[in-house]
Design a protein around this motif. Structure first.
Motif, PDB file in Angstrom:
ATOM      1  N   LEU A   1      19.579  -0.485  79.453  1.00  0.00           N
ATOM      2  CA  LEU A   1      19.079   0.723  80.092  1.00  0.00           C
ATOM      3  C   LEU A   1      19.811   0.825  81.418  1.00  0.00           C
ATOM      4  N   ARG A   2      20.315   2.014  81.730  1.00  0.00           N
ATOM      5  CA  ARG A   2      21.160   2.170  82.913  1.00  0.00           C
ATOM      6  C   ARG A   2      20.742   3.426  83.681  1.00  0.00           C
ATOM      7  N   ALA A   3      20.604   3.270  84.995  1.00  0.00           N
ATOM      8  CA  ALA A   3      20.374   4.396  85.896  1.00  0.00           C
ATOM      9  C   ALA A   3      21.322   4.216  87.064  1.00  0.00           C
TER      10      ALA A   3
ATOM     11  N   GLY B   1      12.275   5.243  81.254  1.00  0.00           N
ATOM     12  CA  GLY B   1      12.208   5.325  79.813  1.00  0.00           C
ATOM     13  C   GLY B   1      10.991   4.582  79.323  1.00  0.00           C
ATOM     14  N   GLN B   2      10.513   5.030  78.183  1.00  0.00           N
ATOM     15  CA  GLN B   2       9.347   4.411  77.552  1.00  0.00           C
ATOM     16  C   GLN B   2       9.707   4.178  76.088  1.00  0.00           C
TER      17      GLN B   2
ATOM     18  N   CYS C   1      13.985  -1.598  90.391  1.00  0.00           N
ATOM     19  CA  CYS C   1      13.518  -1.643  89.015  1.00  0.00           C
ATOM     20  C   CYS C   1      12.017  -1.886  88.979  1.00  0.00           C
ATOM     21  N   SER C   2      11.353  -1.289  88.007  1.00  0.00           N
ATOM     22  CA  SER C   2       9.961  -1.598  87.703  1.00  0.00           C
ATOM     23  C   SER C   2       9.859  -1.814  86.203  1.00  0.00           C
ATOM     24  N   VAL C   3       9.050  -2.784  85.803  1.00  0.00           N
ATOM     25  CA  VAL C   3       8.862  -3.097  84.394  1.00  0.00           C
ATOM     26  C   VAL C   3       7.371  -3.246  84.141  1.00  0.00           C
ATOM     27  N   GLY C   4       6.911  -2.788  82.973  1.00  0.00           N
ATOM     28  CA  GLY C   4       5.495  -2.938  82.655  1.00  0.00           C
ATOM     29  C   GLY C   4       5.096  -2.102  81.456  1.00  0.00           C
TER      30      GLY C   4
ATOM     31  N   PHE D   1       2.801   1.402  75.895  1.00  0.00           N
ATOM     32  CA  PHE D   1       4.202   1.345  75.510  1.00  0.00           C
ATOM     33  C   PHE D   1       5.000   0.586  76.568  1.00  0.00           C
ATOM     34  N   PRO D   2       6.008  -0.195  76.166  1.00  0.00           N
ATOM     35  CA  PRO D   2       6.918  -0.759  77.160  1.00  0.00           C
ATOM     36  C   PRO D   2       7.514   0.374  78.000  1.00  0.00           C
ATOM     37  N   HIS D   3       7.574   0.177  79.296  1.00  0.00           N
ATOM     38  CA  HIS D   3       7.977   1.231  80.223  1.00  0.00           C
ATOM     39  C   HIS D   3       8.857   0.600  81.306  1.00  0.00           C
ATOM     40  N   VAL D   4       9.997   1.210  81.583  1.00  0.00           N
ATOM     41  CA  VAL D   4      10.927   0.712  82.592  1.00  0.00           C
ATOM     42  C   VAL D   4      11.349   1.868  83.487  1.00  0.00           C
TER      43      VAL D   4
END
Length: 177
Positions: A39-41, A50-51, A73-76, A156-159
Motif C-alpha cells: 500500500l503506497r501513499a 484503504g480498507q 501511518c495508522s493501522v487497525g 475490516f483491516p484498515h490502514v
C-alpha cells in the motif's frame, strides 16, 4: 510469524465524500496505490486510506503491516462506515506511527513510535471485545475494549498512510493471547 501477502483481499477507498467531508475523494483515490502486497501513499501533504474488502463479525482476526518507507501511518480495524482517517470516529480503532492509540478522535500514549522496518500486528478478538497490537513480535497488550454498541458489527483491516509505503500480510496464528 508473518504469513502470505494479502493477494486475494482487495483494498478499497472508503467513500470519504460522505464519511469525512474534510477530505477530497478524487485526491484520495489518486494518492492511495495498491501494488501487489504494498500500500503506497506518496503525497507528503495528503492522507490516504484503504480498507480490506473482507471483514469479520465473529471470532478472531490478525493482520500485519511492515513499514517499507517511513512516513506517517495508522493501522487497525474499522467498521464499513468508518471515516477514512483511522481512529477519527467511533467505529474505528488504530495505532499511529507516533505510538499513540486512537479512537473517536481521542489519542493516548501506547508504545514507542514505529519506523521503516518495523512490523505491526493488529489483532481483533470479537468474543472478547478487544483490539490489541504487537510491534516487532512484542505483545503490547489490549489497546481498546470494543463498546457494547459495536457487538456484531463487522470490522475490516484498515490502514491510513501519508508519504509512506507498507506491505500487508495475514498473520498465521492459532489465536490471540
Amino acid at each position: 510469524a508473518v504469513g502470505p501477502a494479502l493477494k486475494t483481499i482487495a483494498w478499497h477507498i472508503p467513500d470519504v465524500t460522505t464519511l469525512d467531508p474534510d477530505y477530497e475523494s478524487d485526491r484520495m483515490q489518486h494518492n492511495f496505490c495498491v501494488d501487489g502486497k504494498k500500500l503506497r501513499a506518496t503525497d507528503p501533504k495528503q492522507w490516504a486510506a484503504g480498507q480490506a474488502s473482507h471483514g469479520m463479525d465473529k471470532g478472531c482476526a490478525v493482520f500485519a503491516i511492515k513499514i517499507m518507507e517511513a512516513g506517517e501511518c495508522s493501522v487497525g480495524w474499522g467498521a464499513v462506515d468508518a471515516m477514512m482517517r483511522l481512529g477519527a470516529g467511533f467505529t474505528s480503532f488504530g495505532l499511529e506511527s507516533s505510538g499513540q492509540k486512537v479512537t473517536n478522535g481521542k489519542k493516548e500514549p501506547y508504545t514507542d513510535p514505529f519506523a521503516a522496518g518495523d512490523v505491526i500486528v493488529a489483532m481483533l478478538h470479537l468474543q472478547g471485545g478487544m483490539v490489541g497490537f504487537q510491534k516487532n513480535g512484542q505483545d503490547l497488550g489490549r489497546a481498546f475494549q470494543l463498546p457494547k454498541e459495536l457487538q456484531g458489527v463487522p470490522f475490516f483491516p484498515h490502514v491510513t498512510l501519508r508519504d509512506a509505503v507498507a506491505s500487508v500480510y495475514w498473520v498465521q496464528t492459532k489465536g490471540i493471547p
